[in-house]
Write an enzyme that holds these catalytic residues in place. Structure first.
Site, PDB file in Angstrom:
ATOM      1  N   HIS A   1      -5.041   6.348  -6.058  1.00 33.36           N
ATOM      2  CA  HIS A   1      -5.528   6.781  -4.747  1.00 33.36           C
ATOM      3  C   HIS A   1      -5.829   8.275  -4.819  1.00 33.36           C
ATOM      4  CE1 HIS A   1      -3.632   3.288  -2.194  1.00 33.36           C
ATOM      5  NE2 HIS A   1      -4.278   2.863  -3.278  1.00 33.36           N
TER       6      HIS A   1
ATOM      7  N   ASN B   1       0.841  -1.197   0.000  1.00 37.54           N
ATOM      8  CA  ASN B   1       0.000   0.000   0.000  1.00 37.54           C
ATOM      9  C   ASN B   1       0.877   1.248   0.000  1.00 37.54           C
ATOM     10  OD1 ASN B   1      -2.669   1.487   0.565  1.00 37.54           O
ATOM     11  ND2 ASN B   1      -1.321   2.238   2.173  1.00 37.54           N
ATOM     12  N   GLU B   2       0.875   1.981  -1.103  1.00 37.93           N
ATOM     13  CA  GLU B   2       1.412   3.333  -1.268  1.00 37.93           C
ATOM     14  C   GLU B   2       2.927   3.447  -1.193  1.00 37.93           C
ATOM     15  OE1 GLU B   2      -2.510   5.931  -0.031  1.00 37.93           O
ATOM     16  OE2 GLU B   2      -0.777   6.000   1.316  1.00 37.93           O
ATOM     17  N   ASN B   3       3.664   2.324  -1.163  1.00 36.00           N
ATOM     18  CA  ASN B   3       5.114   2.437  -1.025  1.00 36.00           C
ATOM     19  C   ASN B   3       5.805   2.816  -2.325  1.00 36.00           C
ATOM     20  OD1 ASN B   3       4.721   1.754   1.608  1.00 36.00           O
ATOM     21  ND2 ASN B   3       5.377  -0.364   1.394  1.00 36.00           N
TER      22      ASN B   3
ATOM     23  N   SER C   1      -0.514  -0.584  -4.743  1.00 34.36           N
ATOM     24  CA  SER C   1      -1.659   0.293  -4.925  1.00 34.36           C
ATOM     25  C   SER C   1      -1.330   1.609  -4.232  1.00 34.36           C
ATOM     26  CB  SER C   1      -2.916  -0.323  -4.319  1.00 34.36           C
ATOM     27  OG  SER C   1      -4.054   0.466  -4.584  1.00 34.36           O
TER      28      SER C   1
END
Length: 796
Positions: free
Chosen positions: A475, A410-412, A456
């Protein structure tokens, strides 16, 4: 035959304030829940008590019990399904092993042994800080050191969660007694070819005697097959004719097939493995087109618009989440029209109970690997742990037909490119090798039937920005953080994997969490239960764009603020979902942040930390319904979008009414439409029906669906003073409007903490009525019902 003996009784927790101090311990459980049960700590969910228990996560703890592994079998194993997180396991002082990963299970040979079993937990802080000291500092979204230990990241706090760093035996522990051989692992690969189900079961065994011939026998759907075990492995294959396909909810049924695999020595059973599977195909269309790069889930050949929600651990103490609690929360999701649940990467691989419920309810599961919002070192000891946990959990979850997607993080990837990480890292490892190397390799090797995506958001290539809305997953956090929710309508991402807007929890939840506080948006307890950076400031700025804000000097003004924040949350989410659904198939899904909460808090959730549905939850039922009407400005005029996600065409006529806020019909027309199955139809609104100025609005109705468009913000709309009649009816409350009543809301929990309403915000035109079902209300009273009703009022 293998025999299992649960080890649930007789555990004690050694208290750190003295060598002899001890408390009864529940297993499965954790230190915090044991201390709570013993009255040693206050409930950290109440008031500001979270800060009073911060010391717990900084201490070392020991769980102990007596162990007797005597058995007539050849071998006895001590099996832990989950240890949180860094621990040394000893039997009468002899070290059996050391562990450092919450996301794995562990097995130790204790054949013939007995004595005092001790599980000594070191502080996760101490482990994380030691690893950081050896490997160097890595950037993260939060100051806590969660990326240095394989533990549920949100234990260390998040922008919706408390900092309660747990330790304990968080999943079941047992003794397993066995002879000759046992089943070590079964890897089921399930597919469908021309109506025939194909099942391949790759079996690994552990032996005490290598010379003994072994076979495996499998049955599924009335089909039986056998295979020999060569050494420590073998494969059995079955073809099941005329299988019934498993479908997501809303697309078909969810037939499940029992699979049983027995390990045999001759005709004597040694061990058995049982699961349920479903037959379906799943793919992910990431083809390039004129709009960019798609991201469309395809199940059984059917292309889906995913109606999703993000899932966080349902309790900051996950051992408290029971099978029934999982089912309750997931039934709530299904009841809101959800068909996809994303298990977010700052949490855990959930228990079998979660995935079983999703299988039965037809909820697709998008599973993140547990990496979130940080640069993760790739050196040892973490690298080996990451691959081991991935291998175990991929195989563990493979039987579930609901699982349709593996996601690396997630978001890395976004963080590396956009949050200033790259220059700070200066070449140090940060996780890319996991997301683009280790994890896709593990999935391709072990679970080739499911797609994998590196992260993501992720655009699919470093040649593009990771969060490019035209490519892959996106996102959307500029809205909420900096911009108005109307800006959702400015773009059409290919797949919106996170977006959302905050609101406080239900009133009864606040009252339970802050029992002695005079509630105000900025009262001490309210601020403590608001973890987002400038969260209240963003709430205020979001409200100011639309509403005349109430003052701060009375309980009535807090009640108004509470109502308006709920309205704004529902409207914000509606602005996004209506727009994106109306742009199918360019946009192929929305995954709301978030479904649930892990404690009572102001957050983006649709269901608060006490399990109460916010108005947003009920709004989701409208937004995620198969059939949806929405009105929006497109180009130089208004357009009605007829969104049809049902399996049959939707044809009919929409009634369009231009109205004044006083209730007069200023213009009316009927507009024929035809929306094919899984398609969107658009109708231009005649110019003469477009509302002009703040005193007018437009209503569109068709087959029980309604869309309402006000061209001006509420603070400019001269609403009449709302007039309506309230009467009790069997099972609920009847409200009959005599004027325009916009965004009427019955806050049932104000009637009784256990009371629930069956709907949220509803707009009534003069002469219309609505029945609001209410359950859990012991002494119905019309006056009380009226006092719990809120709606838009003239600006003060």
């Amino acid at each position: 035959m293998l025999q299992a003996t649960p080890l649930t009784d007789g555990w004690i927790l050694r208290h750190p304030d003295g060598a002899a101090a001890s408390l009864p311990a529940a297993v499965p459980g954790c230190v915090h829940t044991d201390l709570l049960a013993a009255g040693v700590i206050p409930d950290p969910f109440l008031g500001r008590a979270e800060t009073e228990v911060a010391w717990v996560g900084r201490r070392d703890w020991t769980y102990e019990t007596d162990l007797d592994a005597a058995s007539a079998h050849e071998q006895t194993d001590l099996v832990f399904d989950g240890l949180d997180t860094v621990a040394e396991i000893l039997l009468d002082g002899r070290v059996l092993g050391r562990v450092r990963n919450m996301h794995r299970s562990y097995r130790f040979d204790v054949t013939g042994l007995s004595g005092r079993l001790s599980v000594r937990f070191a502080s996760a802080y101490a482990e994380a800080e030691a690893v950081r000291g050896r490997l160097g500092e890595r950037p993260a979204a939060y100051a806590e050191p969660y990326q240095y230990v394989r533990k549920m990241a949100c234990s260390f706090g998040w922008d919706w969660g408390p900092t309660l760093v747990t330790a304990g035996i968080w999943r079941p522990v047992r003794l397993e007694h066995w002879s000759t051989a046992r089943i070590a692992r079964v890897r089921p690969v399930v597919g469908v070819e021309q109506g025939t189900g194909q099942v391949e079961l790759a079996v690994d065994v552990e032996r005490t005697r290598v010379e003994v011939p072994l076979t495996v026998e499998a049955t599924v759907g009335g089909v039986r097959a056998r295979a020999e075990i060569e050494g420590t492995g073998g494969t059995v294959r079955l073809s099941v004719p005329d299988v019934r396909l498993w479908w997501p909810r809303g697309y078909g049924e969810q037939p499940l097939y029992d699979v049983e695999l027995r390990l045999l020595h001759g005709d004597a059973p040694l061990d058995v493995w049982r699961r349920r599977i479903g037959f379906r195909t799943v793919g992910l269309d990431r083809c390039a087109d004129e709009h960019g790069t798609g991201f469309t889930l395809v199940v059984n050949g059917e292309r889906l618009f995913a109606r999703g929600v993000n899932w966080i651990p349902d309790d900051v103490f996950p051992s408290r989440v029971t099978r029934e609690r999982y089912r309750t929360r997931l039934r709530q999701a299904a009841g809101a029209g959800v068909d996809l649940v994303r298990v977010w990467g700052g949490g855990i691989y959930e228990s079998e109970d979660f995935y079983d419920a999703c299988d039965e309810l037809g909820l697709l599961v998008w599973q993140d690997f547990p990496f979130a919002c940080a640069a993760y070192p790739e050196e040892q000891p973490l690298r080996g742990e990451v691959e081991a946990e991935a291998r175990e959990n991929v195989v563990r979850l493979m039987p579930h037909p609901s699982l349709v997607l593996w996601n690396g993080n997630n978001e890395n990837l976004w963080g590396f490119r956009d949050w200033g990480w790259e220059p700070r890292l200066a070449g140090d490892s940060w996780g890319e090798g996991y997301y683009l190397g280790v994890l896709p390799r593990v999935v391709a090797e072990l679970d080739p039937t499911r797609p994998y995506t590196a992260g993501s958001p992720w655009s699919g290539s470093w040649d593009r920005h990771p969060n490019d809305p035209a490519h892959g997953t996106h996102h959307s956090w500029e809205v909420w953080n900096r911009r108005d929710h109307a800006d959702y309508r400015l773009s059409v991402p290919r797949f919106v994997a996170e977006f959302g807007w905050q609101a406080p929890p239900a009133y009864a939840t606040l009252r339970r969490a802050l029992p002695d506080e005079e509630l105000a948006p900025d009262s001490p307890g309210m601020l403590h239960h608001q973890k987002a950076d400038d969260g209240n400031g963003k709430l205020r700025r979001g409200l100011e764009r639309y509403f005349a804000l109430p003052e701060k000097d009375s309980e009535q003004d807090f009640d108004r603020w509470h109502y308006l924040t709920q309205v704004n949350q529902a409207r914000a989410v509606a602005a996004g979902i209506e727009h994106w659904r109306s742009n199918w198939p360019v946009c192929a899904g929305t995954v709301l942040w978030q479904l649930n909460d892990c404690w009572p808090v102001t957050s983006w959730a649709a269901i608060d930390g006490d399990g109460r549905e916010k108005p947003l939850y009920h709004e989701l039922r409208r937004l995620y319904a198969d059939r949806l009407l929405t009105l929006a400005v497109r180009g130089q005029g208004l357009e009605l979008a007829v969104v049809n996600q049902a399996g049959l065409a939707w044809t009919g006529a929409a009634r369009l009414r231009r109205m004044s806020v006083e209730g007069a019909v200023l213009g009316e027309a009927s507009a024929r439409f035809g929306a094919e199955r899984r398609a969107v139809a658009r109708i231009g609104v005649p110019k003469e029906l477009e509302p002009v100025g703040p005193k007018e609005f437009l209503v569109a109705d068709a087959d029980g669906s309604r869309a309402v468009h006000f061209p001006a913000p509420d603070r400019q709309v001269p609403y009449p003073r709302p007039e309506f009649d309230v009467a009790l009816v069997p099972g609920g409350v009847l409200v009959a409007a005599r004027t325009l009543v916009r965004d009427l809301l019955l806050q049932a929990d104000r009637l009784h903490p256990d009371a629930r309403a069956d709907r949220g915000l509803v707009t009534l035109l003069p002469g219309e009525e609505v029945t609001i079902g209410v359950s859990g209300w012991e002494t119905p009273d019309a006056a009380a019902a009226r006092s719990a009703l809120y709606c838009m009022e003239p600006s003060r």
